[in-house]
Design a protein around this motif. Structure first.
Motif, PDB file in Angstrom:
ATOM      1  N   SER A  62     -16.903  17.890   9.848  1.00  0.00           N
ATOM      2  CA  SER A  62     -17.305  17.522   8.495  1.00  0.00           C
ATOM      3  C   SER A  62     -16.602  16.231   8.112  1.00  0.00           C
ATOM      4  O   SER A  62     -15.483  15.956   8.556  1.00  0.00           O
ATOM      5  N   MET A  63     -17.268  15.431   7.311  1.00  0.00           N
ATOM      6  CA  MET A  63     -16.724  14.148   6.857  1.00  0.00           C
ATOM      7  C   MET A  63     -17.085  13.957   5.392  1.00  0.00           C
ATOM      8  O   MET A  63     -18.157  14.373   4.945  1.00  0.00           O
ATOM      9  N   SER A  64     -16.170  13.324   4.661  1.00  0.00           N
ATOM     10  CA  SER A  64     -16.424  13.042   3.245  1.00  0.00           C
ATOM     11  C   SER A  64     -16.066  11.601   2.939  1.00  0.00           C
ATOM     12  O   SER A  64     -15.293  10.967   3.662  1.00  0.00           O
ATOM     13  N   GLY A  65     -16.611  11.087   1.864  1.00  0.00           N
ATOM     14  CA  GLY A  65     -16.362   9.698   1.482  1.00  0.00           C
ATOM     15  C   GLY A  65     -17.656   8.914   1.534  1.00  0.00           C
ATOM     16  O   GLY A  65     -18.753   9.477   1.567  1.00  0.00           O
ATOM     17  N   HIS A  66     -17.556   7.620   1.566  1.00  0.00           N
ATOM     18  CA  HIS A  66     -18.744   6.776   1.642  1.00  0.00           C
ATOM     19  C   HIS A  66     -19.202   6.735   3.103  1.00  0.00           C
ATOM     20  O   HIS A  66     -18.982   5.773   3.831  1.00  0.00           O
ATOM     21  N   VAL A  67     -19.849   7.824   3.510  1.00  0.00           N
ATOM     22  CA  VAL A  67     -20.220   7.988   4.907  1.00  0.00           C
ATOM     23  C   VAL A  67     -21.715   7.728   5.079  1.00  0.00           C
ATOM     24  O   VAL A  67     -22.539   8.225   4.309  1.00  0.00           O
ATOM     25  N   THR A  68     -22.045   6.973   6.077  1.00  0.00           N
ATOM     26  CA  THR A  68     -23.442   6.728   6.451  1.00  0.00           C
ATOM     27  C   THR A  68     -23.690   7.363   7.813  1.00  0.00           C
ATOM     28  O   THR A  68     -22.746   7.719   8.532  1.00  0.00           O
ATOM     29  N   PRO A  69     -24.959   7.533   8.223  1.00  0.00           N
ATOM     30  CA  PRO A  69     -25.221   8.041   9.570  1.00  0.00           C
ATOM     31  C   PRO A  69     -24.531   7.227  10.646  1.00  0.00           C
ATOM     32  O   PRO A  69     -23.979   7.784  11.603  1.00  0.00           O
ATOM     33  N   ALA A  70     -24.525   5.897  10.494  1.00  0.00           N
ATOM     34  CA  ALA A  70     -23.833   5.051  11.471  1.00  0.00           C
ATOM     35  C   ALA A  70     -22.333   5.328  11.462  1.00  0.00           C
ATOM     36  O   ALA A  70     -21.673   5.315  12.510  1.00  0.00           O
ATOM     37  N   GLY A  71     -21.794   5.620  10.271  1.00  0.00           N
ATOM     38  CA  GLY A  71     -20.380   5.943  10.181  1.00  0.00           C
ATOM     39  C   GLY A  71     -20.040   7.253  10.853  1.00  0.00           C
ATOM     40  O   GLY A  71     -18.987   7.394  11.487  1.00  0.00           O
ATOM     41  N   VAL A  72     -20.929   8.248  10.726  1.00  0.00           N
ATOM     42  CA  VAL A  72     -20.726   9.530  11.414  1.00  0.00           C
ATOM     43  C   VAL A  72     -20.708   9.311  12.928  1.00  0.00           C
ATOM     44  O   VAL A  72     -19.849   9.844  13.643  1.00  0.00           O
ATOM     45  N   ALA A  73     -21.645   8.503  13.411  1.00  0.00           N
ATOM     46  CA  ALA A  73     -21.710   8.233  14.848  1.00  0.00           C
ATOM     47  C   ALA A  73     -20.459   7.513  15.335  1.00  0.00           C
ATOM     48  O   ALA A  73     -19.939   7.806  16.414  1.00  0.00           O
ATOM     49  N   ARG A  74     -19.959   6.557  14.527  1.00  0.00           N
ATOM     50  CA  ARG A  74     -18.735   5.839  14.923  1.00  0.00           C
ATOM     51  C   ARG A  74     -17.541   6.780  14.981  1.00  0.00           C
ATOM     52  O   ARG A  74     -16.718   6.709  15.898  1.00  0.00           O
ATOM     53  N   THR A  75     -17.442   7.658  14.011  1.00  0.00           N
ATOM     54  CA  THR A  75     -16.335   8.618  14.007  1.00  0.00           C
ATOM     55  C   THR A  75     -16.416   9.545  15.206  1.00  0.00           C
ATOM     56  O   THR A  75     -15.395   9.855  15.834  1.00  0.00           O
ATOM     57  N   MET A  76     -17.611   9.984  15.524  1.00  0.00           N
ATOM     58  CA  MET A  76     -17.780  10.835  16.707  1.00  0.00           C
ATOM     59  C   MET A  76     -17.328  10.095  17.957  1.00  0.00           C
ATOM     60  O   MET A  76     -16.628  10.659  18.819  1.00  0.00           O
ATOM     61  N   ALA A  77     -17.706   8.828  18.091  1.00  0.00           N
ATOM     62  CA  ALA A  77     -17.332   8.058  19.278  1.00  0.00           C
ATOM     63  C   ALA A  77     -15.833   7.792  19.327  1.00  0.00           C
ATOM     64  O   ALA A  77     -15.219   7.822  20.394  1.00  0.00           O
ATOM     65  N   ASP A  78     -15.235   7.559  18.155  1.00  0.00           N
ATOM     66  CA  ASP A  78     -13.806   7.224  18.113  1.00  0.00           C
ATOM     67  C   ASP A  78     -12.905   8.445  18.268  1.00  0.00           C
ATOM     68  O   ASP A  78     -11.890   8.383  18.964  1.00  0.00           O
ATOM     69  N   LYS A  79     -13.291   9.571  17.643  1.00  0.00           N
ATOM     70  CA  LYS A  79     -12.389  10.727  17.594  1.00  0.00           C
ATOM     71  C   LYS A  79     -12.868  11.930  18.404  1.00  0.00           C
ATOM     72  O   LYS A  79     -12.046  12.773  18.796  1.00  0.00           O
ATOM     73  N   TYR A  80     -14.157  12.043  18.617  1.00  0.00           N
ATOM     74  CA  TYR A  80     -14.700  13.225  19.286  1.00  0.00           C
ATOM     75  C   TYR A  80     -15.640  12.816  20.414  1.00  0.00           C
ATOM     76  O   TYR A  80     -16.732  13.360  20.575  1.00  0.00           O
ATOM     77  N   CYS A  81     -15.207  11.841  21.187  1.00  0.00           N
ATOM     78  CA  CYS A  81     -16.057  11.290  22.243  1.00  0.00           C
ATOM     79  C   CYS A  81     -16.473  12.358  23.257  1.00  0.00           C
ATOM     80  O   CYS A  81     -17.611  12.384  23.716  1.00  0.00           O
ATOM     81  N   LYS A  82     -15.550  13.232  23.609  1.00  0.00           N
ATOM     82  CA  LYS A  82     -15.858  14.243  24.617  1.00  0.00           C
ATOM     83  C   LYS A  82     -17.004  15.140  24.179  1.00  0.00           C
ATOM     84  O   LYS A  82     -17.888  15.485  24.966  1.00  0.00           O
ATOM     85  N   ALA A  83     -16.999  15.532  22.904  1.00  0.00           N
ATOM     86  CA  ALA A  83     -18.086  16.361  22.390  1.00  0.00           C
ATOM     87  C   ALA A  83     -19.382  15.570  22.292  1.00  0.00           C
ATOM     88  O   ALA A  83     -20.461  16.061  22.637  1.00  0.00           O
ATOM     89  N   LEU A  84     -19.278  14.332  21.818  1.00  0.00           N
ATOM     90  CA  LEU A  84     -20.471  13.503  21.666  1.00  0.00           C
ATOM     91  C   LEU A  84     -21.196  13.306  22.987  1.00  0.00           C
ATOM     92  O   LEU A  84     -22.432  13.310  23.036  1.00  0.00           O
ATOM     93  N   THR A  85     -20.454  13.113  24.076  1.00  0.00           N
ATOM     94  CA  THR A  85     -21.065  12.816  25.373  1.00  0.00           C
ATOM     95  C   THR A  85     -21.193  14.032  26.273  1.00  0.00           C
ATOM     96  O   THR A  85     -21.583  13.898  27.435  1.00  0.00           O
TER      97      THR A  85
END
Length: 294
Positions: free
Chosen positions: A100-123
């Motif tokens: 879950s994420m809160s703040g001024h989040v966009t779909p692109a921002g969700v994807a960036r967070t996934m790549a930066d912090k949860y890369c293993k799950a994303l891929t």
């Protein structure tokens, strides 16, 4: 008897062996709004997933939007646990990732967070189902591996795969815990052992439990004897939750007691069965019956 606790994404197992003689040896083993799907979020996650991140290569398996996971995300927005949310939505998985994420989040921002912090799950190529929910500036994201057990029509083929994998394992020396096993001759299939395995797999699936002891008090030796199999030694491995032959054999090999049963030269024949009940705790139950005839 030892029952190993389930690992994440892996079902529990148990192993048992009997030997004919003066002693028996036991070896362990609210109402929700209609789901809101964001095509923009799906596209952003798919692009980030295919590119890869950190040390993880890109995943070719595409994400599949699933309405039930949108509902899971909505339940989680109302503070349900992932397990509770999945149960309410009627979605069964073998593995699940939530964020879950809160703040001024966009779909692109969700994807960036996934790549930066949860890369293993994303891929992760096994996490193919996706659901999401957005409320204002907050997102809830769910990725999951769907529960896809083999159909009963594939039982003979799956049993053949388990036999092949078991014999491949027996053809290589290995340590099962602190016990060393040299190579053992290949097992051959036996229909009576298949029958004994099927009876116990069905009972476990029907009553949602996993034990060597049947509800009538029977053990593996009793069930094998009922089929007319005249035995000198009998062994049994059971497991639950795995959805492929490869998964269940690998889990047995990782457990010292199951591995010892599987590798033992005392056994020369094998039966294999699985039973599926989507409403049970584990969903699928496996029995590998091992024996040596008189």
């Amino acid at each position: 008897m030892i029952v190993n606790p389930a690992q994440r994404g892996k079902g529990p197992m148990c192993a048992l062996r009997f030997s004919l003689g003066p002693a028996l040896l036991m070896l362990a083993g609210a109402c929700l709004a209609a789901p809101q799907r964001s095509d923009e979020l799906l596209a952003a996650l798919t692009a980030a997933r295919s590119r890869g991140c950190a040390a993880q290569p890109g995943a070719q398996a595409r994400l599949r939007p699933v309405a039930q996971l949108d509902e899971v995300a909505q339940h989680m927005a109302r503070r349900a646990s992932p397990a509770e949310a999945a149960k309410r939505a009627g979605y069964r998985s073998t593995r699940i990732f939530v964020m879950s994420m809160s703040g001024h989040v966009t779909p692109a921002g969700v994807a960036r967070t996934m790549a930066d912090k949860y890369c293993k799950a994303l891929t992760d190529p096994g996490l193919t189902d996706m659901g999401s929910h957005r409320e204002g500036e907050s997102y809830w994201l769910v990725l999951a591996s769907p529960f896809t057990p083999p159909p009963q029509s594939a039982a003979a083929s799956v049993a053949g795969q388990v036999l092949m994998l078991t014999n491949d394992a027996r053809g290589q020396s290995r340590n099962c815990g602190n016990r060393f096993f040299g190579t053992s001759p290949p097992l051959r299939p036996n229909p009576l052992l298949d029958r004994a395995a099927a009876a116990h797999a069905r009972e476990m699936a029907q009553h949602s439990y996993m034990e060597h002891k049947g509800r009538d008090g029977s053990g593996p030796a009793d069930r094998v004897t009922r089929t007319g199999y005249r035995w000198r030694s009998v062994g049994e491995n059971i497991a639950s939750g795995q959805t492929t032959a490869e998964q269940v054999v690998q889990q047995w090999l990782r457990s010292p007691d199951h591995c010892a049963n599987l590798m033992s030269p005392s056994f020369v024949e094998m039966g294999l069965a699985y039973a599926v009940n989507a409403n049970s705790d584990a969903g699928i139950y496996w029995v590998q019956q091992l024996g040596r005839p008189r």
